[in-house]
Design a protein around this motif. Structure first.
Motif, PDB file in Angstrom:
ATOM      1  N   LEU A  42      77.502 -11.850  95.837  1.00  0.00           N
ATOM      2  CA  LEU A  42      76.716 -12.718  94.960  1.00  0.00           C
ATOM      3  C   LEU A  42      77.618 -13.351  93.901  1.00  0.00           C
ATOM      4  O   LEU A  42      77.486 -14.551  93.595  1.00  0.00           O
ATOM      5  N   THR A  43      78.533 -12.551  93.366  1.00  0.00           N
ATOM      6  CA  THR A  43      79.467 -13.066  92.356  1.00  0.00           C
ATOM      7  C   THR A  43      80.353 -14.151  92.949  1.00  0.00           C
ATOM      8  O   THR A  43      80.610 -15.197  92.323  1.00  0.00           O
ATOM      9  N   GLU A  44      80.830 -13.925  94.152  1.00  0.00           N
ATOM     10  CA  GLU A  44      81.675 -14.910  94.821  1.00  0.00           C
ATOM     11  C   GLU A  44      80.916 -16.224  95.039  1.00  0.00           C
ATOM     12  O   GLU A  44      81.448 -17.313  94.808  1.00  0.00           O
ATOM     13  N   MET A  45      79.664 -16.127  95.457  1.00  0.00           N
ATOM     14  CA  MET A  45      78.868 -17.331  95.695  1.00  0.00           C
ATOM     15  C   MET A  45      78.564 -18.055  94.384  1.00  0.00           C
ATOM     16  O   MET A  45      78.495 -19.291  94.338  1.00  0.00           O
ATOM     17  N   ALA A  46      78.383 -17.267  93.284  1.00  0.00           N
ATOM     18  CA  ALA A  46      78.091 -17.886  91.988  1.00  0.00           C
ATOM     19  C   ALA A  46      79.318 -18.563  91.394  1.00  0.00           C
ATOM     20  O   ALA A  46      79.199 -19.566  90.687  1.00  0.00           O
ATOM     21  N   GLY A  47      80.492 -17.994  91.644  1.00  0.00           N
ATOM     22  CA  GLY A  47      81.723 -18.588  91.123  1.00  0.00           C
ATOM     23  C   GLY A  47      82.042 -18.187  89.708  1.00  0.00           C
ATOM     24  O   GLY A  47      82.997 -18.689  89.111  1.00  0.00           O
ATOM     25  N   VAL A  48      81.230 -17.269  89.138  1.00  0.00           N
ATOM     26  CA  VAL A  48      81.465 -16.773  87.780  1.00  0.00           C
ATOM     27  C   VAL A  48      81.183 -15.278  87.764  1.00  0.00           C
ATOM     28  O   VAL A  48      80.370 -14.793  88.572  1.00  0.00           O
ATOM     29  N   PRO A  49      81.796 -14.521  86.877  1.00  0.00           N
ATOM     30  CA  PRO A  49      81.505 -13.083  86.790  1.00  0.00           C
ATOM     31  C   PRO A  49      80.055 -12.861  86.375  1.00  0.00           C
ATOM     32  O   PRO A  49      79.540 -13.566  85.496  1.00  0.00           O
ATOM     33  N   LEU A  50      79.392 -11.905  86.994  1.00  0.00           N
ATOM     34  CA  LEU A  50      78.005 -11.600  86.663  1.00  0.00           C
ATOM     35  C   LEU A  50      77.880 -10.302  85.877  1.00  0.00           C
ATOM     36  O   LEU A  50      76.866 -10.072  85.227  1.00  0.00           O
ATOM     37  N   PHE A  51      78.896  -9.436  85.976  1.00  0.00           N
ATOM     38  CA  PHE A  51      78.866  -8.166  85.260  1.00  0.00           C
ATOM     39  C   PHE A  51      80.219  -7.919  84.607  1.00  0.00           C
ATOM     40  O   PHE A  51      81.257  -8.430  85.058  1.00  0.00           O
ATOM     41  N   THR A  52      80.170  -7.109  83.552  1.00  0.00           N
ATOM     42  CA  THR A  52      81.390  -6.605  82.933  1.00  0.00           C
ATOM     43  C   THR A  52      81.222  -5.113  82.715  1.00  0.00           C
ATOM     44  O   THR A  52      80.092  -4.620  82.584  1.00  0.00           O
ATOM     45  N   LYS A  53      82.310  -4.376  82.713  1.00  0.00           N
ATOM     46  CA  LYS A  53      82.214  -2.928  82.558  1.00  0.00           C
ATOM     47  C   LYS A  53      81.744  -2.555  81.164  1.00  0.00           C
ATOM     48  O   LYS A  53      82.087  -3.206  80.172  1.00  0.00           O
ATOM     49  N   GLN A  54      80.964  -1.491  81.096  1.00  0.00           N
ATOM     50  CA  GLN A  54      80.512  -0.950  79.812  1.00  0.00           C
ATOM     51  C   GLN A  54      80.455   0.562  79.941  1.00  0.00           C
ATOM     52  O   GLN A  54      79.513   1.113  80.511  1.00  0.00           O
ATOM     53  N   GLY A  55      81.484   1.221  79.467  1.00  0.00           N
ATOM     54  CA  GLY A  55      81.570   2.659  79.606  1.00  0.00           C
ATOM     55  C   GLY A  55      81.641   3.027  81.078  1.00  0.00           C
ATOM     56  O   GLY A  55      82.456   2.503  81.841  1.00  0.00           O
ATOM     57  N   ALA A  56      80.738   3.936  81.509  1.00  0.00           N
ATOM     58  CA  ALA A  56      80.726   4.339  82.910  1.00  0.00           C
ATOM     59  C   ALA A  56      79.878   3.404  83.765  1.00  0.00           C
ATOM     60  O   ALA A  56      79.840   3.550  84.986  1.00  0.00           O
ATOM     61  N   GLY A  57      79.230   2.444  83.108  1.00  0.00           N
ATOM     62  CA  GLY A  57      78.360   1.544  83.847  1.00  0.00           C
ATOM     63  C   GLY A  57      78.786   0.093  83.705  1.00  0.00           C
ATOM     64  O   GLY A  57      79.954  -0.213  83.481  1.00  0.00           O
ATOM     65  N   VAL A  58      77.826  -0.798  83.862  1.00  0.00           N
ATOM     66  CA  VAL A  58      78.087  -2.232  83.756  1.00  0.00           C
ATOM     67  C   VAL A  58      76.970  -2.881  82.953  1.00  0.00           C
ATOM     68  O   VAL A  58      75.873  -2.339  82.823  1.00  0.00           O
ATOM     69  N   ARG A  59      77.255  -4.058  82.407  1.00  0.00           N
ATOM     70  CA  ARG A  59      76.223  -4.865  81.771  1.00  0.00           C
ATOM     71  C   ARG A  59      76.417  -6.307  82.213  1.00  0.00           C
ATOM     72  O   ARG A  59      77.527  -6.723  82.561  1.00  0.00           O
ATOM     73  N   PRO A  60      75.334  -7.097  82.258  1.00  0.00           N
ATOM     74  CA  PRO A  60      75.479  -8.475  82.726  1.00  0.00           C
ATOM     75  C   PRO A  60      76.233  -9.338  81.736  1.00  0.00           C
ATOM     76  O   PRO A  60      76.134  -9.145  80.519  1.00  0.00           O
ATOM     77  N   THR A  61      77.029 -10.247  82.249  1.00  0.00           N
ATOM     78  CA  THR A  61      77.662 -11.266  81.422  1.00  0.00           C
ATOM     79  C   THR A  61      76.587 -12.258  80.972  1.00  0.00           C
ATOM     80  O   THR A  61      75.420 -12.153  81.356  1.00  0.00           O
ATOM     81  N   GLU A  62      76.991 -13.236  80.183  1.00  0.00           N
ATOM     82  CA  GLU A  62      76.030 -14.265  79.753  1.00  0.00           C
ATOM     83  C   GLU A  62      75.425 -14.974  80.957  1.00  0.00           C
ATOM     84  O   GLU A  62      74.221 -15.232  81.012  1.00  0.00           O
TER      85      GLU A  62
END
Length: 291
Positions: A42-62
């Motif tokens: 999905l990230t590849e198709m979007a062409g922009v990062p969709l998540f960033t790391k947050q501790g042991a998990g992830v959070r969505p980018t803008e």
């Protein structure tokens, strides 16, 4: 219409909501690797990062949050619509169009066996007769009067069994038989369009001479008139089975059989539901009991 990879959206929505690909995988019943792969695609198709790391998990980018704001309500709406559709398909309510006489004399005495098989069912009868019930108001319509109209060639009919028509009268009625002709004081008929007596004569060669005619709004009244000795009646055999057995009515010419004449109008909108099909299967078993 340009849409993102739809099969990746549940994994994306769950990851945003739970903040973890592992938690999303557990909720969806998939492996962590499968969810990670779908997010990467999905990230590849979007062409922009969709998540960033947050501790042991992830959070969505803008950008990921922007997509999530559209995806989450869309999936919720789709789920609600699907559950509503499935609930209708599994609804215990069944609306059946049927003539009053057929319901009273044949179907109702057998309905306990259907409820034994499907105790959750709620079957409602809507009476057919002079005015046809719109298909939108019922799940199916039972039909048997093949002398009045022929359903050959119709694609919305499910055949359930045969029908048989014959002239009946009370044993004490003053009638005269001459070959394939019967002379009676009165003919008892139903007030509906269509020349069923003429159709019967054309198919069988049996003719009826009568001095008078009595007309009734329902077939069960026609049968009652014949039982009372008012005249002769033309009826379907299963409607007078008991009276024929106990001798209250006789059929001097027997019955003319029409193969496959008992059937159901089965609208397309009802064909995805389970209960109408179960009801039709039960009717077939009533017609032809399993050995």
């Amino acid at each position: 219409m340009k849409l993102p990879p739809l099969n990746a959206l549940p994994a994306f929505e769950a990851t945003v909501r739970l903040g973890s690909m592992s938690a999303a995988a557990d909720e969806l019943g998939r492996t962590h690797g499968a969810v990670s792969k779908q997010i990467a695609h999905l990230t590849e198709m979007a062409g922009v990062p969709l998540f960033t790391k947050q501790g042991a998990g992830v959070r969505p980018t803008e950008e990921g949050a922007l997509l999530a704001a559209a995806v989450s309500p869309a999936l919720e709406g789709l789920e609600a619509a699907w559950l509503d559709l499935v609930s209708k398909a599994d609804s215990p309510v069944l609306d059946v169009g049927i003539s009053a006489t057929f319901a009273m004399r044949w179907l109702m005495p057998r309905m306990s066996r259907f409820y034994q098989r499907h105790p959750e069912a709620q079957v409602n009868f809507k009476m057919t007769g002079r005015f046809r019930i719109p298909d939108s108001e019922v799940d199916l319509i039972l039909t048997w009067d093949r002398l009045r109209w022929d359903f050959a060639g119709r694609t919305d009919i499910v055949a359930l069994g045969d029908v048989a028509f014959g002239i009946v009268h009370a044993p004490g009625l003053d009638v005269k038989l001459d070959g394939w002709c019967i002379t009676a004081p009165c003919r008892c008929v139903q007030e509906l369009p269509g020349d069923v007596w003429g159709e019967y004569a054309a198919r069988t060669g049996v003719t009826v001479n009568s001095v008078s005619t009595l007309a009734y709004p329902h077939t069960f009244l026609v049968i009652e008139a014949a039982l009372a000795g008012f005249g002769v009646a033309l009826v379907e055999k299963r409607l007078v089975e008991e009276e024929l057995v106990d001798g209250r009515l006789i059929a001097p010419f027997g019955f003319y059989e029409i193969p496959g004449g008992f059937g159901a109008i089965f609208p397309e909108r009802s064909r995805t539901r389970k209960l109408p099909r179960a009801f039709l299967d039960w009717l077939k078993d009533e017609e032809y009991p399993p050995s």
